[in-house]
Design an enzyme around this catalytic site. Structure first.
Site, PDB file in Angstrom:
ATOM      1  N   LYS A  96      -4.205 -38.056 -18.652  1.00  9.44           N
ATOM      2  CA  LYS A  96      -4.900 -39.132 -19.362  1.00  9.44           C
ATOM      3  C   LYS A  96      -6.349 -39.307 -18.904  1.00  9.44           C
ATOM      4  O   LYS A  96      -7.195 -39.749 -19.664  1.00  9.44           O
ATOM      5  CB  LYS A  96      -4.138 -40.438 -19.195  1.00  9.44           C
ATOM      6  CG  LYS A  96      -2.747 -40.361 -19.804  1.00  9.44           C
ATOM      7  CD  LYS A  96      -2.450 -41.544 -20.673  1.00  9.44           C
ATOM      8  CE  LYS A  96      -1.228 -41.332 -21.534  1.00  9.44           C
ATOM      9  NZ  LYS A  96       0.012 -41.211 -20.727  1.00  9.44           N
ATOM     10  N   GLU A 118      -4.557 -50.325 -24.108  1.00  9.98           N
ATOM     11  CA  GLU A 118      -3.141 -50.644 -24.060  1.00  9.98           C
ATOM     12  C   GLU A 118      -2.496 -49.630 -23.129  1.00  9.98           C
ATOM     13  O   GLU A 118      -3.039 -48.551 -22.916  1.00  9.98           O
ATOM     14  CB  GLU A 118      -2.539 -50.514 -25.463  1.00  9.98           C
ATOM     15  CG  GLU A 118      -2.213 -49.085 -25.902  1.00  9.98           C
ATOM     16  CD  GLU A 118      -3.415 -48.138 -26.005  1.00  9.98           C
ATOM     17  OE1 GLU A 118      -4.547 -48.617 -26.241  1.00  9.98           O
ATOM     18  OE2 GLU A 118      -3.216 -46.910 -25.842  1.00  9.98           O
ATOM     19  N   SER A 385       2.511 -32.679 -17.595  1.00  5.47           N
ATOM     20  CA  SER A 385       1.484 -33.666 -17.952  1.00  5.47           C
ATOM     21  C   SER A 385       1.222 -34.683 -16.846  1.00  5.47           C
ATOM     22  O   SER A 385       0.139 -35.260 -16.784  1.00  5.47           O
ATOM     23  CB  SER A 385       1.870 -34.379 -19.240  1.00  5.47           C
ATOM     24  OG  SER A 385       3.179 -34.923 -19.154  1.00  5.47           O
TER      25      SER A 385
HETATM   26  C1  LIG Z   1       1.262 -40.985 -21.416  1.00  5.31           C
HETATM   27  C2  LIG Z   1       1.943 -39.805 -20.940  1.00  5.31           C
HETATM   28  C3  LIG Z   1       2.526 -38.891 -21.839  1.00  5.31           C
HETATM   29  C4  LIG Z   1       2.595 -39.110 -23.311  1.00  5.31           C
HETATM   30  O1  LIG Z   1       1.377 -39.184 -23.989  1.00  5.31           O
HETATM   31  P1  LIG Z   1       0.815 -38.007 -24.899  1.00  5.31           P
HETATM   32  O2  LIG Z   1      -0.342 -38.632 -25.584  1.00  5.31           O
HETATM   33  O3  LIG Z   1       1.892 -37.591 -25.827  1.00  5.31           O
HETATM   34  O4  LIG Z   1       0.411 -36.916 -23.995  1.00  5.31           O
HETATM   35  C5  LIG Z   1       3.083 -37.728 -21.321  1.00  5.31           C
HETATM   36  N1  LIG Z   1       3.109 -37.499 -19.990  1.00  5.31           N
HETATM   37  C6  LIG Z   1       2.589 -38.358 -19.102  1.00  5.31           C
HETATM   38  C7  LIG Z   1       2.671 -38.043 -17.655  1.00  5.31           C
HETATM   39  C8  LIG Z   1       1.991 -39.534 -19.546  1.00  5.31           C
HETATM   40  O5  LIG Z   1       1.481 -40.373 -18.653  1.00  5.31           O
END
Ligand SMILES: *Cc1c(COP(=O)(O)O)cnc(C)c1O
Length: 401
Positions: A96, A118, A385
């Site tokens: 993010k 948000e 992610s």
């Molecule tokens: C917020 C988040 C997601 C989901 O958001 P996307 O916009 O679909 O990437 C996925 N993995 C992590 C670790 C997150 O914090």
């Protein structure tokens, strides 16, 4: 021959990806959105903006992230070679930060002094609060009461960073309700405030702009896998909440027809409406938060509640570009349920010494299903992610610890 630099495909002038996307906002927000669109178009072509963004991605966030060959996991599953794109190693622990740095710089360029956002998992809130501190901006984050309870360490992080965290007690007290509150704030304070959208959602230009800020994931992964294996990967995997880490990984591979792509949504407890967030398995087209896309809704068109063990996937709409990729059949969308995600997280922790976020664990769960059936020469990339530290309380209440 793999193409090195696929061209940027913009949505059309109305912000549409095929029939999806667009701009469904009240008149009061139109001016702010148009101002944002123009500022972004200028910034994107300005080498000084791009170099500042690259500088912060490198020195502040820690890019490039490694593409790590998970040898023990690959061996354990007995099939495809699995490579992890380590977004979990970024500052603040998830992808993010890429988007927040981009939008934060844009807010400064637009003369805004205040950010609002948000947050579901709290990851986007922490990344926004971090960037606000870095750039000297005021910051307020809206968070559903239920999410505040299940992600309390992130609430404390945001406060420590100088951000005001406002609990939202309406609706299901999760991300959807927090976005409604944020939009209300934006309408009132649009003069000095930038709404920092956390994923490839919302009205045009957000879905395109957030994708462009996250594209670096796929650009790096493409270079890294060619270096490591001398060929393009056979398949990419990523979890899909709003869809930003997945489109970030996928985008630069879209022209390479031989590269398969799998987006993994939250299957939750079951596929009954209200028990999951699998928009493609259980949803239909509709409008939510300013964009036309796949959403979870009742037969009467009311937005459905959602459930996932991972707060970051717990949202009733998916980014409109994903809806278009689904329609085209370019990306396959599937889902993993809560239990499979918890199990996948444990497998990665024990095989590789990496505790993944429960969001990312959904993508891993799909890899765990498919890798054994693929030959040992096949190459899979999975987007890790985020890291799992924020989820320890959930592992604990699931009876794993
Ligand atoms: C917020 C988040 C997601 C989901 O958001 P996307 O916009 O679909 O990437 C996925 N993995 C992590 C670790 C997150 O914090």
């Amino acid at each position: 021959m793999p193409k090195e630099q696929p061209a940027v495909t913009a949505p059309d002038a109305r912000g549409r990806f095929g029939e999806f996307g667009g701009r469904y906002v009240p008149e009061t927000l139109m001016h702010a959105i148009e101002e944002l669109e123009q500022a972004y178009e200028e910034a994107r072509q300005d080498p000084s903006f791009q170099s500042e963004f690259q500088y912060l991605l490198h020195y502040f966030a820690g890019r490039p992230t490694p593409l790590y060959h998970a040898r023990r996991l690959s061996e354990h599953l007995g099939g495809a070679q699995i490579y992890l794109k380590r977004e979990d190693l970024l500052h603040t622990g998830a992808h993010k930060i890429n988007n927040c740095l981009g939008q934060g710089l844009l807010a400064v360029r637009m003369g805004k002094t205040r950010l609002i956002a948000e947050t579901g998992a709290g990851q986007h809130g922490v990344a926004t609060a971090t960037v606000a501190a870095l750039l000297g901006l005021q910051c307020r984050v809206y968070m559903g009461d239920e999410d505040m309870a299940r992600q309390s360490p992130n609430v404390f992080r945001m406060r420590l960073l100088g951000t005001e965290v406002v609990g939202v007690s309406s609706g299901a007290k999760t991300l959807k309700d927090a976005i409604n509150e944020g939009m209300r704030d934006w309408v009132t304070n649009v003069e000095n405030t930038h709404y920092l959208m956390g994923s490839v959602l919302g009205p045009h230009p957000y879905p395109m702009m957030v994708r462009e800020f996250q594209r670096v994931i796929g650009q790096e992964a493409r270079r890294q896998i060619l270096e490591a294996t001398g060929k393009l990967p056979d398949c990419l995997f990523a979890c899909v909440g709003g869809g930003s880490n997945s489109i970030g990984l996928f985008y630069d591979f879209i022209p390479d027809q031989e590269v398969k792509m799998v987006g993994v949504e939250a299957g939750g407890r079951s596929l009954h409406l209200g028990d999951h967030a699998a928009r493609f398995a259980g949803g239909s087209p509709g409008v939510l938060h300013g964009t036309y896309t796949y959403i979870l809704q009742t037969a009467d068109g009311l937005i459905s509640n959602t459930h996932s063990v991972s707060a970051g996937l717990d949202y009733p709409a998916v980014g409109p570009e994903h809806a278009a990729l689904y329609r085209q059949g370019r990306v396959e969308y599937t889902y993993a349920n809560d239990e499979e995600a918890l199990e996948a997280a444990q497998i990665l922790a024990r095989m590789e010494g990496i505790i993944p976020a429960l969001e990312s664990s959904h993508a891993l769960a799909e890899v765990i299903k498919r890798a054994p059936q693929a030959g040992r020469k096949k190459v899979f990339i999975v987007n890790l992610s985020g890291r799992g530290d924020k989820d320890l309380g959930i592992f604990q209440s699931a009876g794993i610890l």
